[in-house]
Design a protein around this motif. Structure first.
Motif, PDB file in Angstrom:
ATOM      1  N   GLY A   1      35.639   2.182 -30.405  1.00 35.00           N
ATOM      2  CA  GLY A   1      34.599   1.347 -29.813  1.00 35.00           C
ATOM      3  C   GLY A   1      35.118   0.365 -28.779  1.00 35.00           C
ATOM      4  N   ASP A   2      36.422   0.117 -28.783  1.00 34.08           N
ATOM      5  CA  ASP A   2      37.020  -0.798 -27.814  1.00 34.08           C
ATOM      6  C   ASP A   2      37.334  -0.117 -26.484  1.00 34.08           C
ATOM      7  OD1 ASP A   2      36.903  -2.807 -29.687  1.00 34.08           O
ATOM      8  OD2 ASP A   2      38.995  -2.589 -30.304  1.00 34.08           O
ATOM      9  N   TYR A   3      37.246   1.217 -26.441  1.00 33.82           N
ATOM     10  CA  TYR A   3      37.554   1.952 -25.209  1.00 33.82           C
ATOM     11  C   TYR A   3      36.239   2.265 -24.491  1.00 33.82           C
ATOM     12  CZ  TYR A   3      40.216   4.955 -22.099  1.00 33.82           C
ATOM     13  OH  TYR A   3      40.821   5.496 -20.990  1.00 33.82           O
ATOM     14  N   PRO A   4      36.124   1.902 -23.215  1.00 31.41           N
ATOM     15  CA  PRO A   4      34.817   2.007 -22.548  1.00 31.41           C
ATOM     16  C   PRO A   4      34.509   3.353 -21.882  1.00 31.41           C
ATOM     17  CG  PRO A   4      36.350   0.914 -21.104  1.00 31.41           C
ATOM     18  CD  PRO A   4      37.087   1.168 -22.409  1.00 31.41           C
ATOM     19  N   LEU A   5      35.489   4.238 -21.763  1.00 31.14           N
ATOM     20  CA  LEU A   5      35.283   5.440 -20.950  1.00 31.14           C
ATOM     21  C   LEU A   5      35.204   6.713 -21.773  1.00 31.14           C
ATOM     22  CD1 LEU A   5      37.682   4.532 -17.981  1.00 31.14           C
ATOM     23  CD2 LEU A   5      35.189   4.293 -18.073  1.00 31.14           C
ATOM     24  N   TRP A   6      34.213   6.793 -22.628  1.00 32.25           N
ATOM     25  CA  TRP A   6      34.002   8.001 -23.429  1.00 32.25           C
ATOM     26  C   TRP A   6      32.541   8.060 -23.868  1.00 32.25           C
ATOM     27  CZ3 TRP A   6      32.307   8.176 -28.518  1.00 32.25           C
ATOM     28  CH2 TRP A   6      32.239   6.940 -29.166  1.00 32.25           C
TER      29      TRP A   6
ATOM     30  N   HIS B   1      25.116  16.436 -15.247  1.00 29.72           N
ATOM     31  CA  HIS B   1      24.232  16.571 -16.409  1.00 29.72           C
ATOM     32  C   HIS B   1      22.767  16.423 -15.975  1.00 29.72           C
ATOM     33  CE1 HIS B   1      23.417  16.408 -20.761  1.00 29.72           C
ATOM     34  NE2 HIS B   1      22.476  15.550 -20.428  1.00 29.72           N
ATOM     35  N   GLU B   2      22.497  15.398 -15.166  1.00 29.09           N
ATOM     36  CA  GLU B   2      21.128  15.138 -14.697  1.00 29.09           C
ATOM     37  C   GLU B   2      20.587  16.278 -13.836  1.00 29.09           C
ATOM     38  OE1 GLU B   2      21.554  11.349 -12.778  1.00 29.09           O
ATOM     39  OE2 GLU B   2      21.899  10.317 -14.697  1.00 29.09           O
ATOM     40  N   LYS B   3      21.450  16.947 -13.088  1.00 29.09           N
ATOM     41  CA  LYS B   3      21.032  18.067 -12.242  1.00 29.09           C
ATOM     42  C   LYS B   3      20.805  19.347 -13.044  1.00 29.09           C
ATOM     43  CE  LYS B   3      23.297  16.431  -8.069  1.00 29.09           C
ATOM     44  NZ  LYS B   3      24.399  16.638  -7.113  1.00 29.09           N
ATOM     45  N   GLY B   4      21.143  19.328 -14.322  1.00 30.35           N
ATOM     46  CA  GLY B   4      20.952  20.504 -15.151  1.00 30.35           C
ATOM     47  C   GLY B   4      22.057  21.535 -15.030  1.00 30.35           C
ATOM     48  N   TRP B   5      23.189  21.141 -14.469  1.00 34.70           N
ATOM     49  CA  TRP B   5      24.312  22.066 -14.325  1.00 34.70           C
ATOM     50  C   TRP B   5      25.047  22.250 -15.641  1.00 34.70           C
ATOM     51  CZ3 TRP B   5      27.053  20.313  -9.178  1.00 34.70           C
ATOM     52  CH2 TRP B   5      26.187  20.533  -8.107  1.00 34.70           C
ATOM     53  N   VAL B   6      25.091  21.170 -16.437  1.00 37.77           N
ATOM     54  CA  VAL B   6      25.814  21.198 -17.712  1.00 37.77           C
ATOM     55  C   VAL B   6      25.062  20.379 -18.746  1.00 37.77           C
ATOM     56  CG1 VAL B   6      28.092  21.368 -16.600  1.00 37.77           C
ATOM     57  CG2 VAL B   6      27.219  19.134 -17.262  1.00 37.77           C
ATOM     58  N   ASN B   7      25.378  20.632 -19.988  1.00 36.33           N
ATOM     59  CA  ASN B   7      25.076  19.722 -21.080  1.00 36.33           C
ATOM     60  C   ASN B   7      26.407  19.112 -21.467  1.00 36.33           C
ATOM     61  OD1 ASN B   7      22.287  20.105 -21.393  1.00 36.33           O
ATOM     62  ND2 ASN B   7      22.628  21.978 -22.541  1.00 36.33           N
ATOM     63  N   SER B   8      26.564  17.838 -21.212  1.00 36.20           N
ATOM     64  CA  SER B   8      27.792  17.152 -21.590  1.00 36.20           C
ATOM     65  C   SER B   8      27.754  16.892 -23.085  1.00 36.20           C
ATOM     66  CB  SER B   8      27.949  15.837 -20.835  1.00 36.20           C
ATOM     67  OG  SER B   8      28.229  16.067 -19.482  1.00 36.20           O
ATOM     68  N   ILE B   9      28.735  17.404 -23.792  1.00 37.72           N
ATOM     69  CA  ILE B   9      28.788  17.244 -25.240  1.00 37.72           C
ATOM     70  C   ILE B   9      29.662  16.049 -25.601  1.00 37.72           C
ATOM     71  CG2 ILE B   9      29.459  18.363 -27.403  1.00 37.72           C
ATOM     72  CD1 ILE B   9      28.874  21.066 -25.819  1.00 37.72           C
ATOM     73  N   ALA B  10      30.824  15.951 -24.957  1.00 39.50           N
ATOM     74  CA  ALA B  10      31.720  14.807 -25.163  1.00 39.50           C
ATOM     75  C   ALA B  10      32.678  14.733 -23.983  1.00 39.50           C
ATOM     76  CB  ALA B  10      32.504  14.954 -26.463  1.00 39.50           C
ATOM     77  N   TRP B  11      33.122  13.536 -23.667  1.00 43.09           N
ATOM     78  CA  TRP B  11      34.133  13.360 -22.625  1.00 43.09           C
ATOM     79  C   TRP B  11      34.886  12.060 -22.865  1.00 43.09           C
ATOM     80  CZ3 TRP B  11      33.227   8.773 -20.305  1.00 43.09           C
ATOM     81  CH2 TRP B  11      31.900   8.332 -20.204  1.00 43.09           C
ATOM     82  N   VAL B  12      36.083  12.028 -22.304  1.00 41.09           N
ATOM     83  CA  VAL B  12      36.857  10.793 -22.273  1.00 41.09           C
ATOM     84  C   VAL B  12      37.648  10.785 -20.964  1.00 41.09           C
ATOM     85  CG1 VAL B  12      38.892  11.696 -23.511  1.00 41.09           C
ATOM     86  CG2 VAL B  12      38.427   9.244 -23.535  1.00 41.09           C
ATOM     87  N   VAL B  13      37.631   9.635 -20.306  1.00 41.50           N
ATOM     88  CA  VAL B  13      38.424   9.435 -19.100  1.00 41.50           C
ATOM     89  C   VAL B  13      39.644   8.630 -19.520  1.00 41.50           C
ATOM     90  CG1 VAL B  13      38.506   8.459 -16.785  1.00 41.50           C
ATOM     91  CG2 VAL B  13      36.369   9.481 -17.638  1.00 41.50           C
TER      92      VAL B  13
END
Length: 152
Positions: free
Chosen positions: A142-147, A52-64
């Motif tokens: 809100g209890d899940y940290p990876l999203w 995202h920082e490199k400008g390759w993508v715009n991250s809209i949403a993610w979850v690990v």
């Protein structure tokens, strides 16, 4: 088994478009629940943030999730194949080093779905961030940290 042996052919002839949104899913090799350790999951999150920082993508949403990732992105400065190669190879090196292990980390290939122009992205984002709830990992998101989602 035959499908798995020919999975590399799924990408043949496919192209990705800059500016288009995609829902991407990638799975850990053997569906190992490596990301149950949230500190290991944060290593993957850092790789996502760097694209995202490199400008390759715009991250809209993610979850690990414990054994896979869902990522809704808008491609900007690279193609899908390059993006996934970078994410998978860099995260493999980082995570294998942290875990003092070698070998495959991700399953071969990934699944992507192009989102049609004008299609509302919010239902896809909701699907992604609600994954931990549907999997019974937490009682509230809100209890899940990876999203993350860009609307927050």
């Amino acid at each position: 088994m035959r499908k798995q042996l020919n999975s590399h052919r799924l990408r043949h002839g496919r192209c990705s478009e800059s500016g288009r949104a995609y829902l991407i899913t990638a799975v850990v090799h053997g569906r190992a629940k490596i990301f149950s350790d949230w500190q290991i999951g944060r290593l993957l999150v850092r790789e996502i943030q760097q694209t995202h920082e490199k400008g390759w993508v715009n991250s809209i949403a993610w979850v690990v999730m414990p054994d896979h990732i869902h990522w809704l992105v808008q491609l900007e400065g690279c193609g899908m194949e390059q993006l996934m190669q970078v994410i998978k190879s860099r995260s493999t090196l980082t995570i294998n080093r942290k875990l003092n292990r070698q070998g495959a980390f991700w399953q071969t290939g990934y699944h992507d779905r192009a989102i049609r122009d004008g299609e509302d992205l919010r239902p896809f984002a909701r699907y992604i961030v609600a994954n931990p709830l549907r999997a019974g990992l937490v009682k509230k998101i809100g209890d899940y940290p990876l999203w993350d989602a860009c609307w927050l």
